[in-house]
Write an enzyme that holds these catalytic residues in place. Structure first.
Site, PDB file in Angstrom:
ATOM      1  N   GLU A   1       1.668 -16.579  -4.755  1.00 36.84           N
ATOM      2  CA  GLU A   1       2.518 -15.387  -4.824  1.00 36.84           C
ATOM      3  C   GLU A   1       3.995 -15.783  -4.826  1.00 36.84           C
ATOM      4  OE1 GLU A   1       1.315 -11.703  -3.086  1.00 36.84           O
ATOM      5  OE2 GLU A   1       2.997 -11.844  -1.686  1.00 36.84           O
TER       6      GLU A   1
ATOM      7  N   THR B   1       5.721  -9.898  -6.341  1.00 44.98           N
ATOM      8  CA  THR B   1       5.845  -8.686  -5.531  1.00 44.98           C
ATOM      9  C   THR B   1       6.896  -7.733  -6.105  1.00 44.98           C
ATOM     10  OG1 THR B   1       7.493  -9.617  -4.040  1.00 44.98           O
ATOM     11  CG2 THR B   1       5.178  -9.940  -3.444  1.00 44.98           C
TER      12      THR B   1
ATOM     13  N   ALA C   1       9.831  -2.234  -2.269  1.00 46.57           N
ATOM     14  CA  ALA C   1       9.415  -0.860  -1.993  1.00 46.57           C
ATOM     15  C   ALA C   1      10.476   0.152  -2.424  1.00 46.57           C
ATOM     16  CB  ALA C   1       9.094  -0.692  -0.519  1.00 46.57           C
TER      17      ALA C   1
ATOM     18  N   ARG D   1       1.008   1.491  -2.575  1.00 48.91           N
ATOM     19  CA  ARG D   1       1.856   2.604  -2.148  1.00 48.91           C
ATOM     20  C   ARG D   1       3.253   2.095  -1.832  1.00 48.91           C
ATOM     21  NH1 ARG D   1       1.480   5.068   3.745  1.00 48.91           N
ATOM     22  NH2 ARG D   1       2.662   3.150   4.062  1.00 48.91           N
ATOM     23  N   GLY D   2       3.339   0.939  -1.172  1.00 48.23           N
ATOM     24  CA  GLY D   2       4.631   0.437  -0.697  1.00 48.23           C
ATOM     25  C   GLY D   2       4.840   0.868   0.746  1.00 48.23           C
ATOM     26  N   ASP D   3       5.643   0.103   1.469  1.00 45.75           N
ATOM     27  CA  ASP D   3       5.949   0.487   2.856  1.00 45.75           C
ATOM     28  C   ASP D   3       6.885   1.684   2.865  1.00 45.75           C
ATOM     29  OD1 ASP D   3       4.408  -1.194   4.453  1.00 45.75           O
ATOM     30  OD2 ASP D   3       5.726  -2.884   4.012  1.00 45.75           O
TER      31      ASP D   3
ATOM     32  N   TYR E   1      -7.147  -4.296   3.928  1.00 48.23           N
ATOM     33  CA  TYR E   1      -6.697  -4.784   5.236  1.00 48.23           C
ATOM     34  C   TYR E   1      -7.901  -5.082   6.131  1.00 48.23           C
ATOM     35  CZ  TYR E   1      -2.546  -2.837   3.195  1.00 48.23           C
ATOM     36  OH  TYR E   1      -1.519  -2.577   2.313  1.00 48.23           O
TER      37      TYR E   1
ATOM     38  N   HIS F   1      -5.329  -0.974   8.108  1.00 45.17           N
ATOM     39  CA  HIS F   1      -3.901  -0.770   7.848  1.00 45.17           C
ATOM     40  C   HIS F   1      -3.249  -0.245   9.134  1.00 45.17           C
ATOM     41  CE1 HIS F   1      -0.308   1.302   6.255  1.00 45.17           C
ATOM     42  NE2 HIS F   1      -0.312   0.301   5.398  1.00 45.17           N
TER      43      HIS F   1
ATOM     44  N   LYS G   1       7.559 -21.186  -2.332  1.00 46.73           N
ATOM     45  CA  LYS G   1       7.675 -22.588  -1.883  1.00 46.73           C
ATOM     46  C   LYS G   1       6.741 -23.464  -2.727  1.00 46.73           C
ATOM     47  CE  LYS G   1       9.004 -21.816   2.910  1.00 46.73           C
ATOM     48  NZ  LYS G   1       8.503 -20.651   3.632  1.00 46.73           N
TER      49      LYS G   1
HETATM   50  P1  FAD Z   1      -2.622   3.008   0.522  1.00 41.83           P
HETATM   51  O1  FAD Z   1      -3.879   2.469  -0.064  1.00 41.83           O
HETATM   52  O2  FAD Z   1      -2.089   4.278  -0.029  1.00 41.83           O
HETATM   53  O3  FAD Z   1      -2.864   3.148   2.097  1.00 41.83           O
HETATM   54  C1  FAD Z   1      -1.775   3.469   2.972  1.00 41.83           C
HETATM   55  C2  FAD Z   1      -2.289   4.179   4.219  1.00 41.83           C
HETATM   56  O4  FAD Z   1      -2.750   5.485   3.837  1.00 41.83           O
HETATM   57  C3  FAD Z   1      -3.498   3.486   4.875  1.00 41.83           C
HETATM   58  O5  FAD Z   1      -3.409   3.697   6.261  1.00 41.83           O
HETATM   59  C4  FAD Z   1      -4.697   4.221   4.293  1.00 41.83           C
HETATM   60  O6  FAD Z   1      -5.838   4.190   5.148  1.00 41.83           O
HETATM   61  C5  FAD Z   1      -4.141   5.642   4.133  1.00 41.83           C
HETATM   62  N1  FAD Z   1      -4.755   6.344   3.003  1.00 41.83           N
HETATM   63  C6  FAD Z   1      -4.866   5.872   1.738  1.00 41.83           C
HETATM   64  N2  FAD Z   1      -5.462   6.777   0.945  1.00 41.83           N
HETATM   65  C7  FAD Z   1      -5.731   7.847   1.722  1.00 41.83           C
HETATM   66  C8  FAD Z   1      -6.356   9.115   1.485  1.00 41.83           C
HETATM   67  N3  FAD Z   1      -6.841   9.441   0.284  1.00 41.83           N
HETATM   68  N4  FAD Z   1      -6.448   9.977   2.535  1.00 41.83           N
HETATM   69  C9  FAD Z   1      -5.989   9.647   3.766  1.00 41.83           C
HETATM   70  N5  FAD Z   1      -5.401   8.460   4.047  1.00 41.83           N
HETATM   71  C10 FAD Z   1      -5.273   7.578   3.040  1.00 41.83           C
HETATM   72  N6  FAD Z   1       4.530  -3.712  -0.505  1.00 41.83           N
HETATM   73  C11 FAD Z   1       5.549  -3.651  -1.377  1.00 41.83           C
HETATM   74  O7  FAD Z   1       6.452  -2.848  -1.207  1.00 41.83           O
HETATM   75  N7  FAD Z   1       5.602  -4.473  -2.476  1.00 41.83           N
HETATM   76  C12 FAD Z   1       4.628  -5.370  -2.739  1.00 41.83           C
HETATM   77  O8  FAD Z   1       4.697  -6.106  -3.726  1.00 41.83           O
HETATM   78  C13 FAD Z   1       3.510  -5.455  -1.838  1.00 41.83           C
HETATM   79  N8  FAD Z   1       2.482  -6.292  -2.073  1.00 41.83           N
HETATM   80  C14 FAD Z   1       1.386  -6.280  -1.239  1.00 41.83           C
HETATM   81  C15 FAD Z   1       0.277  -7.084  -1.546  1.00 41.83           C
HETATM   82  C16 FAD Z   1      -0.844  -7.091  -0.725  1.00 41.83           C
HETATM   83  C17 FAD Z   1      -2.045  -7.954  -1.082  1.00 41.83           C
HETATM   84  C18 FAD Z   1      -0.866  -6.286   0.457  1.00 41.83           C
HETATM   85  C19 FAD Z   1      -2.067  -6.312   1.373  1.00 41.83           C
HETATM   86  C20 FAD Z   1       0.225  -5.468   0.756  1.00 41.83           C
HETATM   87  C21 FAD Z   1       1.349  -5.460  -0.077  1.00 41.83           C
HETATM   88  N9  FAD Z   1       2.455  -4.631   0.175  1.00 41.83           N
HETATM   89  C22 FAD Z   1       3.509  -4.583  -0.709  1.00 41.83           C
HETATM   90  C23 FAD Z   1       2.502  -3.822   1.392  1.00 41.83           C
HETATM   91  C24 FAD Z   1       1.929  -2.414   1.175  1.00 41.83           C
HETATM   92  O9  FAD Z   1       2.723  -1.693   0.264  1.00 41.83           O
HETATM   93  C25 FAD Z   1       1.905  -1.714   2.537  1.00 41.83           C
HETATM   94  O10 FAD Z   1       0.954  -2.313   3.379  1.00 41.83           O
HETATM   95  C26 FAD Z   1       1.771  -0.214   2.520  1.00 41.83           C
HETATM   96  O11 FAD Z   1       2.043   0.257   3.857  1.00 41.83           O
HETATM   97  C27 FAD Z   1       0.384   0.298   2.124  1.00 41.83           C
HETATM   98  O12 FAD Z   1       0.152   0.110   0.800  1.00 41.83           O
HETATM   99  P2  FAD Z   1      -1.297   0.373   0.152  1.00 41.83           P
HETATM  100  O13 FAD Z   1      -1.150   0.196  -1.288  1.00 41.83           O
HETATM  101  O14 FAD Z   1      -2.334  -0.374   0.890  1.00 41.83           O
HETATM  102  O15 FAD Z   1      -1.427   1.953   0.486  1.00 41.83           O
END
Ligand code: FAD
Length: 284
Positions: free
Chosen positions: A17, A48, A51, A106-108, A142, A146, A269
């Site tokens: 990555e 990446t 957000a 989704r993004g943080d 996760y 999450h 790295k």
């Molecule tokens: P989601 O799948 O939408 O989940 C987010 C939360 O909402 C979870 O708690 C889930 O249980 C809940 N949820 C989801 N769908 C529903 C539903 N239908 N009903 C009720 N609850 C629901 N962040 C960045 O900004 N840029 C990046 O490039 C990036 N790369 C990443 C790569 C990996 C492999 C990982 C594991 C994370 C990465 N992240 C990145 C971080 C990520 O954006 C965050 O962890 C974010 O908080 C959640 O994103 P998600 O896509 O998992 O969200």
């Protein structure tokens, strides 16, 4: 090449990555790091996506560079701060550049978050990308749940919705205890999630940053890992060597247990990527 083709290949896959620069002045350093990681010839490199949308142009630029260098890119795309028109523009741009793989996130939540625009969850972005067509789409998962989810089971139920929206594969958050991952795999299979899952492993080369990251994400640190950090955390070179060795052991155990793909959070790295690949030269 689509990530699914790589995952269906004969041998186990290894990917790395990179993250884009935040400023123009940092761009040259990141390009050099990307070139160094490409030289290791991984199966793919993920890029990446900020957000807040701050680094979105660089994500496509770096993905293009990786493709031009003959390695498959996986462009991350997050949606929480985007509207539908912006996402459609980005998808058109990726398509024009021949980038075939997207990790839909989704993004943080930003600190000043006032509510979603057009996408509240990643599954809605997955739906949008699938509607557009032509992309291989991944989602994040996760193994320890999450941080916003009340339970791991609630998170897995939400994951099932995301997978059913059209994910072709999943990539996990980093974990330091492989048993946590194996247990997660059997839990998601029990709810009917059967797409490939790429295991995310982070070689820890900096003790302070990993303590901060794991505190935020709630990632479990096994005692044998904490002993390494306690013992070598103050010695950067020793910590780096021990972190790479620990990650290598994790990866060998994953492959030995039949896991077909490992994604290494290599954090720009090249030397870390290269040492990991060398450590596995007879294994993959
Ligand atoms: P989601 O799948 O939408 O989940 C987010 C939360 O909402 C979870 O708690 C889930 O249980 C809940 N949820 C989801 N769908 C529903 C539903 N239908 N009903 C009720 N609850 C629901 N962040 C960045 O900004 N840029 C990046 O490039 C990036 N790369 C990443 C790569 C990996 C492999 C990982 C594991 C994370 C990465 N992240 C990145 C971080 C990520 O954006 C965050 O962890 C974010 O908080 C959640 O994103 P998600 O896509 O998992 O969200």
């Amino acid at each position: 090449m689509k990530i699914t083709e790589i995952l269906n290949g004969k041998r186990a896959a290894l990917s790395f990555e990179v993250f884009p620069p935040k400023t123009l002045t940092a761009a040259d350093g990141v390009r050099a790091a990307v070139d160094g990681i490409m030289a290791v010839r991984p199966d793919f490199i993920s890029v990446t996506y900020g957000a807040g949308g701050t680094t979105d142009d660089y994500t496509v630029e770096i993905a293009k560079r990786i493709k031009k260098g003959g390695v498959t890119p996986l462009a991350h795309l997050s949606c929480i701060t985007s509207d539908r028109a912006g996402v459609k523009r980005k998808l058109a741009q990726l398509k024009d550049e021949g980038i075939e793989n997207i990790l839909a996130l989704r993004g943080d939540l930003p600190q000043d978050f006032k509510g979603a625009l057009d996408y509240k969850y990643a599954y809605q972005l997955v739906e949008e990308i699938k509607k557009t067509g032509g992309f291989c789409v991944g989602g994040a998962c996760y193994p320890e749940g999450h941080p916003e989810s009340s339970t791991l089971f609630a998170d897995i139920e939400a994951l099932k919705i995301k997978v059913d929206a059209g994910c072709d594969f999943l990539t996990t958050q980093m974990f330091f205890d492989n048993d946590v991952f194996y247990s997660f795999l059997s839990k998601i299979q029990s709810v009917g999630i059967n797409i490939p899952v790429i295991a995310g492993v982070m070689p820890v080369t900096n003790a302070a940053s990993i303590m901060r990251i794991t505190k935020l994400s709630g990632t479990y640190l096994p005692v044998r890992f904490r002993r390494i950090v306690d013992r070598y955390g103050d010695n950067p070179l020793a910590m780096k060597q021990a972190g790479i060795a620990y990650a290598t052991q994790q990866i060998i155990d994953l492959y030995a247990n039949g896991i077909r793909a490992v994604h290494v959070y290599s954090m720009n790295k090249p030397e870390v990527a290269s040492q990991i690949k060398n450590n596995l030269s007879e294994i993959i």
